[in-house]
Design an enzyme around this catalytic site. Structure first.
Site, short mmCIF file in Angstrom:
data_model
loop_
_atom_site.label_atom_id
_atom_site.label_comp_id
_atom_site.label_asym_id
_atom_site.label_seq_id
_atom_site.Cartn_x
_atom_site.Cartn_y
_atom_site.Cartn_z
N THR A 161 0.83 -1.21 0.00
CA THR A 161 0.00 0.00 0.00
C THR A 161 0.86 1.26 0.00
O THR A 161 2.04 1.24 0.34
CB THR A 161 -0.95 0.03 1.22
OG1 THR A 161 -0.17 0.05 2.42
CG2 THR A 161 -1.86 -1.19 1.24
N ASP A 162 0.23 2.35 -0.40
CA ASP A 162 0.92 3.64 -0.42
C ASP A 162 0.53 4.46 0.80
O ASP A 162 -0.12 3.96 1.72
CB ASP A 162 0.63 4.38 -1.73
CG ASP A 162 -0.86 4.65 -1.95
OD1 ASP A 162 -1.64 4.62 -0.97
OD2 ASP A 162 -1.24 4.90 -3.11
#
Length: 136
Positions: A15-16
């Site tokens: 994920t970012d």
């Protein structure tokens, strides 16, 4: 038509900063779906390669509809819609969340090549004989 489903849980590293799966990770999710779909046929990529045939990816596309987030349990649905009658095989893929909502769609085009010469060839017979039952 042949369809398989594989589950993958989103890891934090995928994920970012927005807690959304980074788009580049979908190539890996699609790969997991393809590899496991072949395994569900009773074969493996490793066995196909050992028989002297490689399957490089020539093209892939993805359309992002909704985001996936950390710890989501994703279903990767992989479908072979048409019989690969030459050296190409198309995998149509969908990623759904655990509520069944469609997140991403895509298509992967691979070629069957002879490993030693990289010449185009047909699908290996062991794969064809198993897959054929889904197209009769």
């Amino acid at each position: 038509m042949f369809t398989s489903e594989t589950k993958v849980r989103v890891r934090y590293a995928e994920t970012d900063q927005m807690n959304v799966v980074y788009h580049g990770n979908y190539a890996q999710y699609f790969e997991v779906g393809r590899v496991e779909s072949i395994r569900q046929l009773g074969l493996s990529y490793k066995d196909i390669e050992a028989s002297g045939i490689v399957m490089p990816i020539i093209e892939w596309t993805a359309k992002f509809i909704r985001p996936a987030h950390y710890d989501d349990l994703l279903t990767i649905r992989t479908t072979i819609r048409k019989w690969p009658d030459d050296y190409r095989i198309e995998f149509h893929q969908e990623v759904l969340n655990e509520h069944g909502k469609l997140l991403t769609t895509g298509k992967v085009l691979a070629y069957f090549l002879k490993a030693d010469s990289l010449e185009k060839t047909h699908m290996p017979e062991e794969m064809a004989s198993v897959l054929r039952t889904f197209f009769e």
